[in-house]
Design a protein around this motif. Structure first.
Motif, mmCIF file in Angstrom:
data_model
loop_
_atom_site.group_PDB
_atom_site.id
_atom_site.type_symbol
_atom_site.label_atom_id
_atom_site.label_comp_id
_atom_site.label_asym_id
_atom_site.label_seq_id
_atom_site.Cartn_x
_atom_site.Cartn_y
_atom_site.Cartn_z
ATOM 1 N N LEU A 187 0.742 -1.217 0.000
ATOM 2 C CA LEU A 187 -0.106 -0.133 0.077
ATOM 3 C C LEU A 187 0.942 1.178 0.044
ATOM 4 C CD1 LEU A 187 -2.835 -1.027 2.510
ATOM 5 C CD2 LEU A 187 -2.825 -1.092 0.012
ATOM 6 N N GLU A 188 1.953 1.293 0.638
ATOM 7 C CA GLU A 188 2.993 2.346 0.472
ATOM 8 C C GLU A 188 3.545 2.454 -0.870
ATOM 9 O OE1 GLU A 188 3.933 4.550 2.926
ATOM 10 O OE2 GLU A 188 2.432 3.763 4.005
ATOM 11 N N LYS A 211 0.593 4.303 -2.492
ATOM 12 C CA LYS A 211 0.250 5.543 -2.126
ATOM 13 C C LYS A 211 1.329 6.538 -2.843
ATOM 14 C CE LYS A 211 0.004 8.322 2.000
ATOM 15 N NZ LYS A 211 -0.137 8.402 3.528
ATOM 16 N N ARG A 253 0.895 7.564 -6.102
ATOM 17 C CA ARG A 253 0.035 8.622 -6.413
ATOM 18 C C ARG A 253 0.500 9.997 -6.159
ATOM 19 N NH1 ARG A 253 -2.861 11.160 -2.813
ATOM 20 N NH2 ARG A 253 -2.481 9.592 -1.047
ATOM 21 N N GLU A 254 1.360 9.965 -4.969
ATOM 22 C CA GLU A 254 1.835 11.091 -4.468
ATOM 23 C C GLU A 254 3.045 11.486 -5.344
ATOM 24 O OE1 GLU A 254 3.014 10.066 -0.526
ATOM 25 O OE2 GLU A 254 1.150 10.716 0.442
ATOM 26 N N SER A 269 -4.261 13.966 -6.039
ATOM 27 C CA SER A 269 -5.094 13.463 -4.694
ATOM 28 C C SER A 269 -5.757 12.455 -4.880
ATOM 29 C CB SER A 269 -5.903 14.636 -4.346
ATOM 30 O OG SER A 269 -7.022 14.798 -5.520
ATOM 31 N N GLN A 270 -6.261 11.853 -3.861
ATOM 32 C CA GLN A 270 -6.976 10.657 -3.866
ATOM 33 C C GLN A 270 -8.347 10.650 -4.455
ATOM 34 O OE1 GLN A 270 -7.865 9.405 0.394
ATOM 35 N NE2 GLN A 270 -6.047 8.228 0.393
ATOM 36 N N GLN A 309 -13.994 8.852 -3.684
ATOM 37 C CA GLN A 309 -12.819 9.000 -2.978
ATOM 38 C C GLN A 309 -12.763 8.251 -1.767
ATOM 39 O OE1 GLN A 309 -12.272 11.182 0.120
ATOM 40 N NE2 GLN A 309 -10.322 10.376 -0.025
ATOM 41 N N TYR A 366 -11.563 4.850 -2.318
ATOM 42 C CA TYR A 366 -10.106 4.612 -2.712
ATOM 43 C C TYR A 366 -9.209 5.072 -1.342
ATOM 44 C CZ TYR A 366 -5.634 5.234 -4.481
ATOM 45 O OH TYR A 366 -4.238 5.360 -4.434
ATOM 46 N N SER A 367 -9.762 5.809 -0.486
ATOM 47 C CA SER A 367 -9.012 6.065 0.660
ATOM 48 C C SER A 367 -9.080 4.691 1.615
ATOM 49 C CB SER A 367 -9.923 7.340 1.450
ATOM 50 O OG SER A 367 -9.265 7.129 2.643
ATOM 51 N N GLU A 381 -6.708 2.376 -0.213
ATOM 52 C CA GLU A 381 -5.184 2.900 0.056
ATOM 53 C C GLU A 381 -4.674 2.560 1.601
ATOM 54 O OE1 GLU A 381 -3.337 6.304 -2.092
ATOM 55 O OE2 GLU A 381 -3.229 6.924 -0.139
ATOM 56 N N SER A 382 -5.458 2.759 2.490
ATOM 57 C CA SER A 382 -5.126 2.805 3.843
ATOM 58 C C SER A 382 -5.055 1.244 4.527
ATOM 59 C CB SER A 382 -6.176 3.626 4.911
ATOM 60 O OG SER A 382 -7.455 2.969 4.710
#
Length: 71
Positions: A3-4, A7, A10-11, A16-17, A28, A31-32, A35-36
């Motif tokens: 997941l890192e 993430k 994306r960053e 943004s998410q 969103q 997706y959040s 991702e978490s």
């Protein structure tokens, strides 16, 4: 699944998410959760992320450190 890594992609793309979620045709909030790690990411979303970043699913799953897709 890494997941890192997801993430970080994306960053690094300055998305943004919400922006990535829109490209994936999901909310969103959903997706959040993916991702978490609060929810399992569906295969269709995982493939969508790989397609968006032009990388292999194996890279996202941390099965390889090679980002590029073999051609």
């Amino acid at each position: 699944m890494n997941l890192e890594r997801i993430k970080g992609l994306r960053e690094d793309s300055d998305l943004s998410q919400k922006e990535l979620a829109k490209k994936l045709n999901i909310s969103q909030r959903a997706y959040s959760h993916y991702e978490s790690g609060d929810r399992n990411m569906p295969l269709t979303v995982l493939i969508g992320i790989a397609d968006h970043y032009k990388c292999s699913v194996d890279y996202l799953l941390n099965r390889t450190n090679k980002k590029e897709i073999n051609k």
